[in-house]
Write an enzyme that holds these catalytic residues in place. Structure first.
Site, PDB file in Angstrom:
ATOM      1  N   SER A 177       0.849  -1.194   0.000  1.00 30.37           N
ATOM      2  CA  SER A 177       0.000   0.000   0.000  1.00 30.37           C
ATOM      3  C   SER A 177       0.882   1.241   0.000  1.00 30.37           C
ATOM      4  CB  SER A 177      -0.896   0.033   1.234  1.00 30.37           C
ATOM      5  OG  SER A 177      -1.371   1.360   1.449  1.00 30.37           O
ATOM      6  N   HIS A 179      -1.274  -1.239  -4.275  1.00 29.07           N
ATOM      7  CA  HIS A 179      -2.540  -0.889  -3.617  1.00 29.07           C
ATOM      8  C   HIS A 179      -2.589   0.614  -3.363  1.00 29.07           C
ATOM      9  CE1 HIS A 179      -6.041  -1.944  -1.057  1.00 29.07           C
ATOM     10  NE2 HIS A 179      -5.619  -1.030  -0.220  1.00 29.07           N
ATOM     11  N   ASP A 183      -4.745   3.627  -1.705  1.00 32.85           N
ATOM     12  CA  ASP A 183      -5.816   3.919  -0.745  1.00 32.85           C
ATOM     13  C   ASP A 183      -6.385   5.317  -0.951  1.00 32.85           C
ATOM     14  OD1 ASP A 183      -3.898   2.067   1.520  1.00 32.85           O
ATOM     15  OD2 ASP A 183      -5.970   1.576   0.951  1.00 32.85           O
ATOM     16  N   MET A 227      -8.986   8.083   0.130  1.00 29.83           N
ATOM     17  CA  MET A 227      -9.814   8.465   1.287  1.00 29.83           C
ATOM     18  C   MET A 227     -10.308   9.897   1.114  1.00 29.83           C
ATOM     19  SD  MET A 227      -7.574   6.826   4.354  1.00 29.83           S
ATOM     20  CE  MET A 227      -6.541   5.401   4.049  1.00 29.83           C
ATOM     21  N   HIS A 251      -8.451   1.213  -3.898  1.00 31.34           N
ATOM     22  CA  HIS A 251      -9.358   0.970  -2.761  1.00 31.34           C
ATOM     23  C   HIS A 251     -10.056   2.281  -2.417  1.00 31.34           C
ATOM     24  CE1 HIS A 251      -9.573  -0.181   1.825  1.00 31.34           C
ATOM     25  NE2 HIS A 251     -10.759  -0.108   1.270  1.00 31.34           N
ATOM     26  N   MET A 302     -12.195   4.395  -0.293  1.00 33.14           N
ATOM     27  CA  MET A 302     -12.820   4.598   1.021  1.00 33.14           C
ATOM     28  C   MET A 302     -13.487   5.970   0.979  1.00 33.14           C
ATOM     29  SD  MET A 302      -9.683   3.015   3.210  1.00 33.14           S
ATOM     30  CE  MET A 302      -8.540   3.278   1.845  1.00 33.14           C
ATOM     31  N   MET A 357     -11.433  -5.916   5.561  1.00 36.58           N
ATOM     32  CA  MET A 357     -10.641  -4.951   6.317  1.00 36.58           C
ATOM     33  C   MET A 357     -10.269  -5.556   7.665  1.00 36.58           C
ATOM     34  SD  MET A 357     -10.250  -2.414   4.346  1.00 36.58           S
ATOM     35  CE  MET A 357      -9.381  -1.421   5.542  1.00 36.58           C
ATOM     36  N   ASP A 415      -6.713  -6.485   4.167  1.00 32.68           N
ATOM     37  CA  ASP A 415      -6.166  -5.133   4.218  1.00 32.68           C
ATOM     38  C   ASP A 415      -6.086  -4.592   5.640  1.00 32.68           C
ATOM     39  OD1 ASP A 415      -7.080  -1.976   2.574  1.00 32.68           O
ATOM     40  OD2 ASP A 415      -5.216  -2.697   3.459  1.00 32.68           O
ATOM     41  N   GLY A 470       1.317  -2.255   3.996  1.00 31.52           N
ATOM     42  CA  GLY A 470       1.912  -0.933   3.867  1.00 31.52           C
ATOM     43  C   GLY A 470       3.160  -0.833   4.722  1.00 31.52           C
ATOM     44  N   SER A 471       2.964  -0.607   6.017  1.00 30.15           N
ATOM     45  CA  SER A 471       4.109  -0.396   6.908  1.00 30.15           C
ATOM     46  C   SER A 471       5.048  -1.594   6.915  1.00 30.15           C
ATOM     47  CB  SER A 471       3.611  -0.086   8.326  1.00 30.15           C
ATOM     48  OG  SER A 471       2.586  -0.980   8.695  1.00 30.15           O
TER      49      SER A 471
HETATM   50  C1  DX5 Z   1      -6.195   1.500   5.705  1.00 29.31           C
HETATM   51  C2  DX5 Z   1      -5.795   1.107   4.303  1.00 29.31           C
HETATM   52  C3  DX5 Z   1      -4.694   0.072   4.247  1.00 29.31           C
HETATM   53  C4  DX5 Z   1      -3.401   0.491   4.932  1.00 29.31           C
HETATM   54  C5  DX5 Z   1      -2.577  -0.731   5.242  1.00 29.31           C
HETATM   55  O1  DX5 Z   1      -7.361   2.231   5.677  1.00 29.31           O
HETATM   56  O2  DX5 Z   1      -6.911   0.639   3.563  1.00 29.31           O
HETATM   57  O3  DX5 Z   1      -4.449  -0.282   2.903  1.00 29.31           O
HETATM   58  O4  DX5 Z   1      -2.687   1.357   4.134  1.00 29.31           O
HETATM   59  O5  DX5 Z   1      -1.427  -0.365   5.944  1.00 29.31           O
HETATM   60  P1  DX5 Z   1      -0.744  -1.348   7.005  1.00 29.31           P
HETATM   61  O6  DX5 Z   1      -0.315  -2.566   6.218  1.00 29.31           O
HETATM   62  O7  DX5 Z   1       0.418  -0.545   7.511  1.00 29.31           O
HETATM   63  O8  DX5 Z   1      -1.751  -1.676   8.038  1.00 29.31           O
HETATM   64 ZN    ZN Z   2      -6.473  -0.243   1.554  1.00 26.52          ZN
END
Ligand code: DX5
Ligand code: ZN
Length: 233
Positions: A12, A37, A39, A41, A70, A72, A141, A177, A199-200
């Site tokens: 991500s 990926h 995100d 928002m 994705h 959101m 999620m 996710d 992500g992290s």
């Molecule tokens: C959260 C996102 C995820 C997020 C995942 O709302 O949809 O995709 O970036 O990051 P990690 O893997 O660090 O939880």
């Molecule tokens: Zn996501």
């Protein structure tokens, strides 16, 4: 996008260097990422603000593989065409994004893109059976939408298992996710997931100048997941 149930790692870019998205996308793909990926928002559906269609359009040339968008956001229908035109391969809308998710998924399919359905931790999977002919992916999620680096919600693993039995042999991906790490990846892979967003856990310790850490992180998550699925390796 040929369908396969092999484990796929989708970093991500919410955890990437925002000032360097193009190079970051090229770096994670070179280091083994299967999908990228993205995100999106809106500060309304999710308590954070990230990327519009223009950002997706700008990074598209830097992604050789799958751009997994994705959404959101709520409402969502008005933006589907723009993300499709920006080059998304998969467009995922949330079950909770509005009263007409069936129409939303139809609209995504009408753009010729793959349609994904994301389900928040607080929502059940009952509606999936009514939408099964309209979806190519279900995103479970495992954190509440909004930020990277949150803790994995273990109670969602049972939901993945139930979803796997609802989907059966259909060519529908189960994406996870939030909070995916070397420790949690085996849990969801064993329950039936095949796309792991991280992500992290991917971007920590690396950079576009030192991307080897990305490769080690991606390989470690993939290995941990594959080891948990008998007959996959
Ligand atoms: C959260 C996102 C995820 C997020 C995942 O709302 O949809 O995709 O970036 O990051 P990690 O893997 O660090 O939880
Ligand atoms: Zn996501």
């Amino acid at each position: 996008m040929a369908f396969s149930r092999s484990i796929k790692i989708a970093p991500s870019i919410l955890s990437a260097d925002f000032a360097n998205f193009g190079a970051e996308c090229r770096a994670i793909e070179a280091q083994g990422a299967d999908w990228v990926h993205v995100d999106v928002m809106d500060g309304h559906f999710a308590p954070n603000l990230t990327f519009g269609p223009a950002t997706c359009k700008a990074i598209r040339p830097h992604i050789k593989g799958v751009m997994d968008v994705h959404l959101m956001i709520a409402p969502v229908d008005a933006y589907i065409e723009a993300y499709a035109a920006a080059g998304a391969d998969v467009i995922t809308a949330h079950l909770e994004s509005g009263p007409h998710i069936h129409r939303t998924l139809q609209a995504i399919r009408n753009t010729g893109k793959k349609a994904g359905l994301a389900i928040n931790p607080g929502s059940g999977i009952e509606q999936v059976a009514h939408l099964i002919d309209l979806i190519d992916l279900v995103c479970v999620m495992t954190v509440n939408p909004g930020f990277g680096g949150q803790k994995f919600i273990h109670s969602q693993v049972d939901k993945v298992r139930s979803l796997r039995s609802v989907i059966g042999a259909r060519p529908i991906h189960i994406e996870i996710d939030g909070g995916v790490t070397v420790e949690t990846a085996p849990l969801v892979a064993a329950a039936g997931a095949d796309v792991l967003v991280a992500g992290s856990a991917v971007f920590t310790g690396g950079s576009v100048d030192a991307p080897e850490a990305y490769g080690r992180n991606i390989a470690a998550i993939r290995k941990a997941a594959e080891m948990a699925v008998p007959g996959l390796v």
